[in-house]
Motif scaffolding. Structure first.
Motif, mmCIF file in Angstrom:
data_model
loop_
_atom_site.group_PDB
_atom_site.id
_atom_site.type_symbol
_atom_site.label_atom_id
_atom_site.label_comp_id
_atom_site.label_asym_id
_atom_site.label_seq_id
_atom_site.Cartn_x
_atom_site.Cartn_y
_atom_site.Cartn_z
ATOM 1 N N TRP A 113 0.834 -1.213 0.000
ATOM 2 C CA TRP A 113 0.000 0.000 0.000
ATOM 3 C C TRP A 113 0.864 1.257 0.000
ATOM 4 N N HIS A 117 1.174 4.055 -3.048
ATOM 5 C CA HIS A 117 0.818 5.448 -2.767
ATOM 6 C C HIS A 117 1.995 6.375 -3.052
ATOM 7 N N PRO A 123 -4.506 2.809 -10.716
ATOM 8 C CA PRO A 123 -5.315 1.907 -9.893
ATOM 9 C C PRO A 123 -5.073 0.417 -10.146
ATOM 10 N N ALA A 127 -3.500 -1.873 -7.177
ATOM 11 C CA ALA A 127 -4.244 -2.997 -6.621
ATOM 12 C C ALA A 127 -3.462 -4.295 -6.788
ATOM 13 N N LEU A 176 -9.398 -4.126 2.369
ATOM 14 C CA LEU A 176 -9.046 -2.990 3.216
ATOM 15 C C LEU A 176 -8.073 -2.038 2.525
ATOM 16 N N LEU A 177 -7.038 -2.592 1.872
ATOM 17 C CA LEU A 177 -5.953 -1.765 1.342
ATOM 18 C C LEU A 177 -6.111 -1.407 -0.137
ATOM 19 N N ALA A 178 -6.738 -2.295 -0.917
ATOM 20 C CA ALA A 178 -6.871 -2.033 -2.359
ATOM 21 C C ALA A 178 -8.257 -1.542 -2.737
ATOM 22 N N GLY A 179 -9.185 -1.579 -1.776
ATOM 23 C CA GLY A 179 -10.551 -1.179 -2.078
ATOM 24 C C GLY A 179 -10.684 0.267 -2.524
ATOM 25 N N ALA A 180 -9.726 1.102 -2.137
ATOM 26 C CA ALA A 180 -9.778 2.504 -2.549
ATOM 27 C C ALA A 180 -9.375 2.689 -4.002
ATOM 28 N N TYR A 181 -8.714 1.684 -4.567
ATOM 29 C CA TYR A 181 -8.263 1.770 -5.961
ATOM 30 C C TYR A 181 -9.244 1.106 -6.923
ATOM 31 N N PRO A 183 -12.848 -1.855 -7.049
ATOM 32 C CA PRO A 183 -13.814 -2.662 -6.286
ATOM 33 C C PRO A 183 -13.243 -4.055 -6.013
#
Length: 356
Positions: A113, A117, A123, A127, A176-181, A183
């Motif tokens: 992560w 970043h 994305p 991910a 938790l960590l890749a969900g922001a990039y 689905p």
């Protein structure tokens, strides 16, 4: 025996004589040579497969759908090489295994992560890198620990447990960590890991327990079968995203080198801080820094895209090269320390010496 799957899972058989004891200076030369050959041949084979997928991607149209089945073959081979000794080692040192497990599933996902970043990865690649970090230990780690004169028994135990708990740990960590990039369907991912990892491993273990003598006769073929399956996975992944690899290759390589290198260093540090000693710390370095990139590639292809699987494909080659180099350096330091003469204590001063 050594364990596991992505990158030569069945290489465990090469170090069977030392699983339950500490690596010693007089370890069999034949075992050492076989292990060195394994960690040399595998990266070359995988690199060749990646080049083939990049140069002639059309030749491998349709291979992407086969990736989960190829991973299943690798994991089945891992199960065939497992014995009750693997689980006895966990029972003997649960605290050390727990430290290795926590370090693995905290350090590598966190690094994935942070690096994604820091480098501002797109994305899909972000991910994919995070998914590599959330995967269980990589298969060549047991052999590399052997070459590094580390604690092989601890390496096997941590690798085995990290693989068995992957269905429960990898999907929620990825969410938790890749969900922001992108689905993340954690439920579907759990099902896929159960089908492509846990069931094949248990199936191989069951076959080993029922037909152990027959399996022993063909164990020599297992490393090659596993290596070919992993090479085919890398070929399919690279071919599926060949059009965009050239523009992203340098960035992905930098990300993978950072991820792996920091994982090795922090894994070793976790062992030292925990007071596990030098051989165990060496094992921790490889159990943390080396990932089951075959699983990561399979999940990335199925749940994201072939481009998202690119970090796993690069990791598959790089961590075997870096692992072999670090192991050689550690083994050199170990032999140097063993051959260094002990420093004699200063002789007590006598009265005559005091007067002179």
């Amino acid at each position: 025996m050594v364990r596991r799957a992505c990158e030569g899972p069945c290489l465990r058989r090469l170090i069977a004589p030392v699983q339950t004891e500490q690596i010693s200076p007089d370890q069999p030369a034949s075992d050492d040579k076989a292990a060195r050959r394994a960690v040399t041949v595998f990266p070359v084979l995988v690199l060749a497969a990646g080049v083939a997928g990049l140069v002639t991607p059309g030749t491998f149209d349709g291979w992407t759908e086969s990736v989960p089945y190829l991973l299943g073959i690798v994991m089945f081979c891992m199960g065939l090489t497992m014995t009750p000794l693997d689980f006895r080692g966990v029972a003997k040192r649960p605290w050390a295994v727990a430290i290795g497990l926590v370090a693995h599933y905290v350090i590598m996902p966190g690094l994935g992560w942070a690096i994604a970043h820091l480098l501002g990865l797109p994305p899909q690649l972000a991910a994919g890198l995070i998914l590599v970090g959330c995967a269980p230990s990589g298969t060549a780690s047991n052999v590399v620990t052997f070459l590094a004169r580390g604690d092989v028994a601890l390496s096997v135990s941590v690798a085995t447990v990290s693989t068995l708990v992957a269905p429960l740990v990898t999907p929620p960590l990825t969410l938790l960590l890749a969900g922001a990039y992108l689905p993340v369907d954690a439920g579907s991912m759990i099902t896929d890991i159960l089908k492509t990892v846990l069931l094949p491993v248990l199936g191989g273990l069951a076959v080993r327990l029922v037909a152990g003598k027959l399996v022993d006769r063909v164990l020599g073929l297992m490393p090659w079968l596993s290596s070919l399956a992993i090479a085919a996975i890398v070929c399919a992944v690279v071919a599926g995203s060949a059009g965009t690899i050239k523009s992203a290759a340098v960035t992905v390589l930098i990300a993978v080198v950072l991820h792996n290198g920091l994982g090795l260093a922090l894994g070793y540090g976790a062992g030292k801080i925990s007071g596990l000693g030098r051989p165990a710390s060496r094992a921790m370095a490889f159990e943390v820094g080396m990932q089951n990139s075959g699983l990561a590639a399979s999940l990335a292809t199925a749940h994201f895209s072939p481009l998202a699987a690119l970090p796993a494909a690069v990791f598959s080659v790089w961590h075997n090269i870096s692992g072999a180099l670090v192991a050689a350096w550690m083994a050199h330091r170990s032999r140097r320390d063993e051959s260094a003469p002990a420093v004699a204590a200063p002789a007590p001063r006598t009265a005559a010496a005091e007067e002179s």
